[in-house]
Structure formats: C-alpha cells, structure tokens
Design an enzyme around this catalytic site. Structure first.
Site, PDB file in Angstrom:
ATOM      1  N   GLY A  10      62.682  11.437 -36.579  1.00 50.35           N
ATOM      2  CA  GLY A  10      63.329  12.075 -35.434  1.00 50.35           C
ATOM      3  C   GLY A  10      64.422  13.066 -35.775  1.00 50.35           C
ATOM      4  O   GLY A  10      65.350  13.258 -34.984  1.00 50.35           O
ATOM      5  N   ASN A  65      64.080  16.276 -35.831  1.00 51.93           N
ATOM      6  CA  ASN A  65      63.968  17.361 -34.843  1.00 51.93           C
ATOM      7  C   ASN A  65      64.523  16.921 -33.496  1.00 51.93           C
ATOM      8  O   ASN A  65      65.145  17.707 -32.785  1.00 51.93           O
ATOM      9  CB  ASN A  65      62.516  17.824 -34.719  1.00 51.93           C
ATOM     10  CG  ASN A  65      62.144  18.773 -35.840  1.00 51.93           C
ATOM     11  OD1 ASN A  65      62.598  19.916 -35.872  1.00 51.93           O
ATOM     12  ND2 ASN A  65      61.349  18.289 -36.795  1.00 51.93           N
ATOM     13  N   MET A  83      52.636  12.176 -33.900  1.00 47.11           N
ATOM     14  CA  MET A  83      51.469  12.228 -34.782  1.00 47.11           C
ATOM     15  C   MET A  83      50.161  11.820 -34.096  1.00 47.11           C
ATOM     16  O   MET A  83      49.206  11.441 -34.769  1.00 47.11           O
ATOM     17  CB  MET A  83      51.727  11.363 -36.020  1.00 47.11           C
ATOM     18  CG  MET A  83      52.867  11.879 -36.871  1.00 47.11           C
ATOM     19  SD  MET A  83      52.681  13.627 -37.341  1.00 47.11           S
ATOM     20  CE  MET A  83      54.154  13.885 -38.311  1.00 47.11           C
ATOM     21  N   HIS A 103      55.567  22.771 -35.785  1.00 46.49           N
ATOM     22  CA  HIS A 103      54.667  22.547 -36.916  1.00 46.49           C
ATOM     23  C   HIS A 103      55.346  23.082 -38.187  1.00 46.49           C
ATOM     24  O   HIS A 103      55.878  24.194 -38.178  1.00 46.49           O
ATOM     25  CB  HIS A 103      53.333  23.261 -36.684  1.00 46.49           C
ATOM     26  CG  HIS A 103      52.346  22.996 -37.783  1.00 46.49           C
ATOM     27  ND1 HIS A 103      51.666  21.797 -37.894  1.00 46.49           N
ATOM     28  CD2 HIS A 103      51.972  23.744 -38.850  1.00 46.49           C
ATOM     29  CE1 HIS A 103      50.906  21.834 -38.966  1.00 46.49           C
ATOM     30  NE2 HIS A 103      51.071  23.004 -39.568  1.00 46.49           N
ATOM     31  N   ASP A 110      46.917  22.814 -32.973  1.00 39.62           N
ATOM     32  CA  ASP A 110      47.790  23.804 -33.630  1.00 39.62           C
ATOM     33  C   ASP A 110      47.383  25.257 -33.369  1.00 39.62           C
ATOM     34  O   ASP A 110      47.741  26.150 -34.143  1.00 39.62           O
ATOM     35  CB  ASP A 110      47.855  23.569 -35.158  1.00 39.62           C
ATOM     36  CG  ASP A 110      48.583  22.284 -35.514  1.00 39.62           C
ATOM     37  OD1 ASP A 110      49.410  21.813 -34.714  1.00 39.62           O
ATOM     38  OD2 ASP A 110      48.303  21.744 -36.601  1.00 39.62           O
TER      39      ASP A 110
HETATM   40  C1  GAR Z   1      58.422  17.558 -38.940  1.00 36.32           C
HETATM   41  O1  GAR Z   1      58.426  18.226 -40.172  1.00 36.32           O
HETATM   42  C2  GAR Z   1      57.411  18.164 -37.994  1.00 36.32           C
HETATM   43  O2  GAR Z   1      57.313  19.554 -38.108  1.00 36.32           O
HETATM   44  C3  GAR Z   1      56.139  17.506 -38.475  1.00 36.32           C
HETATM   45  O3  GAR Z   1      56.499  16.171 -38.716  1.00 36.32           O
HETATM   46  C4  GAR Z   1      57.886  16.120 -39.112  1.00 36.32           C
HETATM   47  C5  GAR Z   1      58.611  15.136 -38.228  1.00 36.32           C
HETATM   48  O4  GAR Z   1      59.919  14.926 -38.682  1.00 36.32           O
HETATM   49  N1  GAR Z   1      55.081  17.622 -37.503  1.00 36.32           N
HETATM   50  C6  GAR Z   1      53.816  17.793 -37.845  1.00 36.32           C
HETATM   51  O5  GAR Z   1      53.413  17.795 -38.981  1.00 36.32           O
HETATM   52  C7  GAR Z   1      52.869  17.974 -36.649  1.00 36.32           C
HETATM   53  N2  GAR Z   1      51.631  18.533 -37.088  1.00 36.32           N
HETATM   54  P1  GAR Z   1      61.044  14.337 -37.746  1.00 36.32           P
HETATM   55  O6  GAR Z   1      60.510  13.030 -37.153  1.00 36.32           O
HETATM   56  O7  GAR Z   1      62.186  14.086 -38.667  1.00 36.32           O
HETATM   57  O8  GAR Z   1      61.379  15.357 -36.681  1.00 36.32           O
END
Ligand code: GAR
Length: 214
Positions: free
Chosen positions: A17, A19, A96, A115, A156
């Site tokens: 989390g 982001n 995911m 992404h 995507d």
């Molecule tokens: C992030 O890097 C996001 O861009 C990626 O998963 C990570 C989640 O991190 N998303 C994908 O790969 C979607 N295809 P977070 O839980 O620390 O935000």
C-alpha cells in the site's frame, strides 16, 4: 470557505500500500482537490495497506477472491460494495485481481490503475509487481517508469492519463528498480492523476485522454 470534498474515492489494494500512502499523504496536504478517500478495499486480509488505512482513519473492508465461486461473483460483490459506499472514482493501487465486465459498466472512465512500466511496454497479463521489473531488466531497457491509465476490459490497455520515465542503472536489481520507479514516478503521478480527475479536467475521446488547461 473550505472546498467541498464531493468526489468519493475507493482505493483497491492487495499488498503493502505505498501508493495508497502517497494518496493519503496527498489528501492531507490538500492535493487531491475535491477528492476524499472514503474506502480502502483489500483483496486479502492482513495486508499492510489495511494498517495504513486504519492509521489514517479511513474505513476499510476485505473481499477475498477465494470466498467467491468465480470471477463474476467476485466482481458483483465488488460492485455492490462500491455502489453502497457511493463511490465516484475507483483507484487500483497494486490491486492484483483482474476485474470483470460489470465494473467497467458501473464505472466507465472512473477506474484508474497505476502500472510500474511505460505502457505499452512490459504490461498485460502476467506483468505485475516485481515481474514487470524483471522483464525490463532482462530486456536491458535504459529507461522504464510508470503509467496511470483508465481501466478498460483489455488488461493494461486503457487510455493513458500520465506517464513518467525513470532511468535504469546497470547494477539495478528488480527490487532497486521497483523502489526507484515508485519513489520517482508512481507516488507522484498517481496522486496527480487522481487530482486531475477530481478537478474534472480529464476527458476521454477515441481512447485518448485529454487534460483540460494543459
Ligand atoms: C506497485 O508498484 C504498482 O504499480 C504495482 O504493484 C505495486 C504495488 O505496491 N501494480 C501492478 O503491477 C499492477 N499491474 P504498493 O502496494 O506498495 O502500492
């Protein structure tokens, strides 16, 4: 007089989390405009993103995929939860699970995803989390980055809102590249894209996003 915060945002998460945290911090700084994070929805219990939501005093809920018979039933539960919470904007922040058709119908051009690559490179089914950075390093690209896009049925492939490039270093590992892309790109362009949406500055025409006032 304080601005009315009337764009209700749900953030969907599956992991750490960071982001989500970038969005929470942006809202605290007043940088989400009329946007207000009202709900954090996780695809599994126990993920750290839920602790971030609790620490920020944001309501959260968990919808576990394996508790539903199929993807359609899961998506229906997702839609019901988001509609009940009167959500205007759905943000996929490391969520995911590939969401189903009913979501696009309920929230047309109202679902944003971050992404960790420059779409259309290193994206599509199977490209998530560290796999994306492993593929970028295997190809030997000199720049990678992040993309925020609207979510459409093709994985995507939805209209691109913002992108930011990040340098790849020769001694990068998937982990170091992931960290640099998060810090330099994802945590910046995701709150920015959410703000543009909340300010009503994004329009989509012929699969392209136009930003008013740019
Ligand atoms: C992030 O890097 C996001 O861009 C990626 O998963 C990570 C989640 O991190 N998303 C994908 O790969 C979607 N295809 P977070 O839980 O620390 O935000």
């Amino acid at each position: 007089m304080a601005m009315e915060k009337n764009v209700r945002i749900a953030v969907l998460v599956s992991g750490g989390g960071t982001n989500l945290q970038a969005l929470i911090d942006a809202e605290k700084r007043g940088e989400l405009g009329r946007g207000s994070i009202c709900l954090v929805l996780a695809s599994k219990p126990g993920v750290y993103a839920l602790e971030r939501a609790a620490a920020a005093g944001i309501e959260s809920t968990v919808l576990t995929r394996k508790e539903y018979a199929d993807a359609k039933a899961y998506t229906a539960a997702l839609v019901d939860t988001l509609v009940a919470a009167r959500i205007d904007l759905v943000v996929l922040a490391g969520f995911m699970i590939i969401i189903g058709e009913q979501m696009y119908k309920q929230f047309p051009n109202r679902i944003l995803n971050v992404h960790p690559a420059l779409i259309p490179s290193f994206c599509g089914p199977g490209f998530y989390g560290l796999h994306v950075h492993e593929a970028a390093l295997a190809k030997g690209v000199k720049v990678s980055g992040a993309t925020v896009h609207f979510v459409t049925p093709e994985c995507d492939a939805g209209p691109i809102v913002l992108q930011k490039a990040v340098e790849v270093k020769e001694d990068d590992t998937p982990e170091t590249l992931q960290k640099r892309i998060m810090e330099q790109a994802e945590w910046k362009i995701l709150p920015k894209a959410v703000r543009l949406f909340c300010d009503g500055r994004l329009t989509v025409e012929n699969d392209k996003v136009y930003v008013k006032g740019e």
